[in-house]
Design an enzyme around this catalytic site. Sequence first.
Site, short mmCIF file in Angstrom:
data_model
loop_
_atom_site.label_atom_id
_atom_site.label_comp_id
_atom_site.label_asym_id
_atom_site.label_seq_id
_atom_site.Cartn_x
_atom_site.Cartn_y
_atom_site.Cartn_z
CD GLU A 31 -2.98 -0.30 -0.10
OE1 GLU A 31 -3.14 0.23 -1.16
OE2 GLU A 31 -3.81 -1.26 0.37
CG ASP A 34 0.48 2.80 -6.80
OD1 ASP A 34 0.67 3.51 -5.60
OD2 ASP A 34 -0.74 2.83 -7.23
N GLY A 120 -17.20 4.66 -3.35
CA GLY A 120 -16.54 5.22 -2.08
C GLY A 120 -16.07 4.26 -1.08
N GLY A 122 -13.53 2.39 -1.45
CA GLY A 122 -11.95 2.13 -1.65
C GLY A 122 -11.68 0.82 -2.42
CB SER A 126 -12.22 6.35 -9.85
OG SER A 126 -11.35 5.89 -8.87
CG ASP A 170 -6.21 1.61 -7.63
OD1 ASP A 170 -5.73 0.91 -6.76
OD2 ASP A 170 -6.66 2.80 -7.31
C1 GLA Z 1 -5.19 4.71 -4.15
C2 GLA Z 1 -4.30 5.18 -5.58
C3 GLA Z 1 -3.27 4.11 -5.78
C4 GLA Z 1 -2.60 3.52 -4.55
C5 GLA Z 1 -3.47 3.40 -3.31
C6 GLA Z 1 -2.61 3.27 -2.19
O1 GLA Z 1 -6.04 3.56 -4.33
O2 GLA Z 1 -5.11 5.25 -6.47
O3 GLA Z 1 -2.50 4.02 -6.81
O4 GLA Z 1 -1.24 4.47 -4.48
O5 GLA Z 1 -4.20 4.42 -3.13
O6 GLA Z 1 -1.82 1.94 -2.16
#
Ligand code: GLA
Length: 380
Positions: A31, A34, A120, A122, A126, A170
Amino acid sequence: MPELKAKFAELFGSTPELMAQAPGRVNLVGEHVDFLDGFVLPFAIEDVTTVAISRTVQPTIRIASLQQTDEIFVVQMKDLAPMTGEAWTRYPIGVIWAMRDSLDFRGGFDILIDGKVPLGAGLSSSAALECAIATALNHLFNLNISEPVLARIAQKGENVYVGMPCGIMDQSVSIMGRKGSALLLDCRDLSTEHIPFNISPLGLELLVIDTQVHHALVDGGYAERRASCEKAVAVLGITSLRDISVADFVARKSELDETTYIRAFHGVTEMQRVLDGVAALKAGDFKEFGQIITASHISLRDNYTVSCPELNVAVDTALSLGALGSRMIGGGYGGSAIALIRADQTENMKKAIASAFAAAGFIAPRFFTSLPSAGAQIVK
Ligand code: GLA
């Protein structure tokens, strides 16, 4: 997809030329690394966003959603330019903007969206929307754009058009995820390895706990932490946090201010956790894997400081009931946590977490379970 086709015909007076879908994601571990050229281990979830699309002669984009059928947004192709504001249409339009030079096209588009990835939560609704559009355009114009490049285009739409400095995780997993496997993604070159994650036969389940909260600060906090990690790279004179071992990083602590050190410490250790987690999965050691994901949570909570009380209650309750591991996922300050649990614990776990939320005065959480599912594809 009869409902989507019927509504498309009702709104736009034609049959869609093509339909494409792309999934949301959960992230097992890795986390906030990226954007640091790190390693991540997400998987594509079963919930998808589907887009129905047709090219039109008029150089106008008309865009609507099954979830908000009363409104058709209209944008002229010639007016496409990065937008501010809150409109959800920035995400799909941003991808058209990012692909505009490849399209060799003077017309426009009619687009209807069916978003089934919980908003929303997480879970990257999107990115699912962006990747469904990118996949649709790739096929509609026979562009043969490779999966990693398509993920980069979707990310560019979000970075530049929407103005959110997200990393590449993502979009990559939404496009490159495979059924039955988590995606080990090297965010430096987007090379991948599919790591089998067949937990059902082992009697395990991945419970997703959506806290239903989205605290303010999220976007500013994300960028601010990202900047701290980039500062550490600059001050230490390295190419990336992934090019320094945990021991070497710790040895150079005195070169960094406290905040920069602790944020970057999360990054360096989290990348190692991904590699350790993959080794544990390959060895079939889910106990070890669970401990690694819990360690990720602790680092996100205490070092990177992007957790929140709701996420911590979800994780602590899951662990107190015997989850193998549990952590917040995604950007933080709300959204979802995951817990790796025995499948026969699922109902008890949900009840206990719901009670703990009620006792703390939080709004009721939502629960999902998901197995690794396929990435973006054309819908026949
Ligand atoms: C969001 C961002 C990702 C990543 C996560 C945290 O989802 O879109 O690119 O940075 O937060 O790991």
